[in-house]
Design an enzyme around this catalytic site. Structure first.
Site, PDB file in Angstrom:
ATOM      1  N   ASP A 269     167.357  61.297 -12.661  1.00  0.00           N
ATOM      2  CA  ASP A 269     167.869  61.768 -13.944  1.00  0.00           C
ATOM      3  C   ASP A 269     169.389  61.921 -13.901  1.00  0.00           C
ATOM      4  OD1 ASP A 269     167.314  63.074 -16.627  1.00  0.00           O
ATOM      5  OD2 ASP A 269     168.349  64.716 -15.600  1.00  0.00           O
ATOM      6  N   GLU A 298     168.722  56.678 -14.094  1.00  0.00           N
ATOM      7  CA  GLU A 298     168.891  56.870 -15.531  1.00  0.00           C
ATOM      8  C   GLU A 298     170.391  56.879 -15.817  1.00  0.00           C
ATOM      9  OE1 GLU A 298     168.169  60.013 -19.185  1.00  0.00           O
ATOM     10  OE2 GLU A 298     169.153  60.551 -17.308  1.00  0.00           O
TER      11      GLU A 298
END
Length: 585
Positions: A269, A298
């Site tokens: 993330d 990400e």
């Protein structure tokens, strides 16, 4: 190619948001005190209980009627009780759909519904498991600093059982790694709050002690504003070691000296928030533990920012937001359209910018837990400005001017199906966000995170909101067999032609310079599949020349058609529709 996760080029992904997927334990003991220390703040003294799964989304739950806070603040406070047992009970459903890889948003110990503010990265949240109260005590009583010897709770062990069961059904498993920050309730941050610069964890964070007061600690936060997410400092050797041990724990779990089946990779993330050099080290570290593990970043930034992360081996691939933005811009709008030629140039630029091995591992999607659902984006497409990443996310929330929460109509569902076919046919591996196959719709967070629609449940009708105002008009909420079967069909086509999609070329045959008329194929050796799209509102015709008379089969309808004797194909495509066909042997 060494350390290359070949498997990830041929899978079909499914994203699971644990609290909203399926509730297996009907007696979940979570209480109000277990959700404190995260957004929304200021609810400490107000009544709370687990929310009913089938109550209409915009209707206040019983306990929510007892406060005067806004509906949105109450929705952010909801927990629906989805858990690991529920996930395990639905693995066969996912297998029947055709899913071959699962991506889980965070399941780490956390007070929030989304768990991106983990208080302990080592452990699965106790309230996702079978023995929450005892697990919570175990975590609270263990030595946080003894990274290598963290205990295995009942929830941790149930997660390992879930991984094992998924593997038995032919599904890979990837966990979400949230390492840019840690939770407000974590041992390190609570110690800094208490002991300030004398804390042994002071170097874990970016704290300005000179500006801090007794009642206000000045520290760097996620996005600069998210109180419950203090940013981690990677100049600290302890922070690096902590993250390495978390990566290792779930890739190669060893319980009481016995090695269990671990996850098959990590999705990282907000990768931009951590120094690139750390990701280079982490990539090498992960590959030494499991050589074919997928390490996925990400990165929602521009392509020129993403490219070094792939070229310098920080990640195998990234979540393909660039493709997502382009698909939205081409298929969704009714006005200010992107022509097929413009669309083709955009997506081809990506294919030439990144290496072939990265392209085939791209994580393609039509929306995630961080976006409005694609169905709702189509409904509200005329409110959108698709030109930049920043403006793309404007006008995507229910409180935005003129935004409507209504379900898509039949024409809008046809547009959605066209985009799905493109996603599943493009280079990379496609992902389904939980519930898209069930026909779910919803604005951006929190409305994209509704409880999953299950066939066996009866849901209340949902009131339609426009600009966050109630209209007293309602949509029926139920599982869509039509959308489920459509997804099942396109997945089957992809599986039947696996090498075409996991290894094949992307060949453009026609891209209209003014209209949204597009014709391309995916080809590997002698196997070739053709895709034709007409996003116009009228019947359109494309003329294609083949080298000789050729007969084709429409893989959706089984219709047979041919070129003329000279190899000319006059392809008439109805308005807002697509065709997928292959050469008859």
């Amino acid at each position: 190619m060494t350390n290359y996760p070949f498997w990830a080029a041929s899978v079909v992904w499914y994203e699971i948001f644990p609290d909203r997927f399926c509730k297996g334990n009907v007696s979940n003991p979570i209480s109000k005190k277990d959700i404190l220390g995260t957004t929304p703040w200021g609810f400490d003294d107000l009544p709370w209980e687990i929310s009913d799964w089938t109550t209409a989304w915009y209707q206040r739950q019983n306990h929510e009627k007892q406060n005067s806070k806004s509906l949105k603040m109450n929705i952010l406070r909801r927990r629906y009780g989805g858990d690991l047992q529920g996930i395990i009970s639905k693995l066969q459903y996912l297998k029947d759909l055709g899913i071959t890889a699962l991506y889980f948003t965070p399941m780490q110990f956390s007070p929030s519904l989304h768990k991106y503010d983990g208080t302990n990265f080592m452990h699965i949240d106790p309230f996702l498991g079978p023995d929450a109260l005892n697990d919570k005590k175990t975590i609270e009583n263990e030595n946080f600093d003894d990274f290598e010897n963290a205990k295995w709770t009942k929830a941790d062990l149930q997660a390992l059982e879930m991984i094992k069961q998924a593997h038995k059904l032919g599904m890979k498993v990837v966990f979400d790694g949230v390492f840019n920050h840690i939770g407000y309730n974590s041992v390190p941050f609570q110690d800094v709050l208490k002991n300030r610069e004398k804390s042994k964890y002071a170097s874990w964070f970016f704290v300005d002690f000179s500006l801090s007061t007794k009642s206000n600690l000045v520290y760097e936060k996620f996005w600069g504003i998210v109180k419950e997410m203090p940013k981690l400092n990677y100049s600290s050797a302890e922070v690096k070691e902590y993250v390495f041990q978390v990566l290792k724990r779930w890739l190669k779990p060893i319980v009481n000296g016995i090695e269990y089946e671990g996850i098959d990779g990590w999705r990282i993330d907000h990768a931009i928030g951590v120094p690139m050099n750390f990701w280079k080290q982490a990539f090498k570290f992960v590959k030494t533990i499991k050589s074919d593990a997928l390490f996925l970043g990400e990165l929602i930034e521009e392509d020129h920012i993403i490219k070094p992360y792939l070229d310098e081996k920080c990640f195998d691939s990234v979540m393909n937001y660039s493709l997502y933005f382009s698909i939205c811009e081409f298929f969704a709008p009714q006005k200010n359209i992107l022509s097929a030629l413009q669309f083709d140039k955009k997506i081809r630029r990506e294919l030439t910018l990144f290496k072939t091995e990265n392209n085939f591992l791209m994580f393609n999607h039509l929306g995630t837990h961080d976006t409005e659902r694609f169905s709702s984006l189509i409904v509200n497409s005329d409110l959108k400005n698709f030109s930049t990443i920043t403006t793309f996310f404007e006008n995507s929330h229910i409180n935005d001017k003129k935004y409507t929460s209504r379900c898509p109509n039949e024409l809008e569902k046809r547009v959605q199906k066209m985009a799905i076919v493109f996603e599943f046919s493009f280079v990379g591996s496609p992902m389904i966000y939980y519930g898209d196959e069930a026909g779910m719709w919803g604005a951006n967070d929190p409305d994209c995170r509704k409880p999953m629609l299950w066939q066996e449940m009866n849901f209340q009708d949902e009131e339609i909101l426009v600009s966050n105002r109630h209209t007293k008009k309602y949509d029926k909420v139920c599982f869509s067999n039509d959308m489920f079967l459509f997804y099942k069909k396109i997945i089957a086509i992809r599986k039947e032609n696996s090498e075409v999609f996991s290894k094949g070329e992307f060949l453009t045959h026609y891209a209209d310079k003014d209209k949204r008329l597009y014709f391309y194929s995916r080809k590997y050796r002698k196997n070739e599949l053709f895709f034709a799209f007409n996003r116009e509102n009228n019947l359109e015709t494309i003329n294609i020349k083949f080298s000789k008379k050729t007969t084709f089969k429409n893989v959706f309808s089984d219709d047979i058609f041919s070129t003329d004797n000279s190899g000319n194909l006059k392809l008439s495509i109805p308005e807002v529709s697509f065709m997928v066909f292959k050469i008859c042997e």
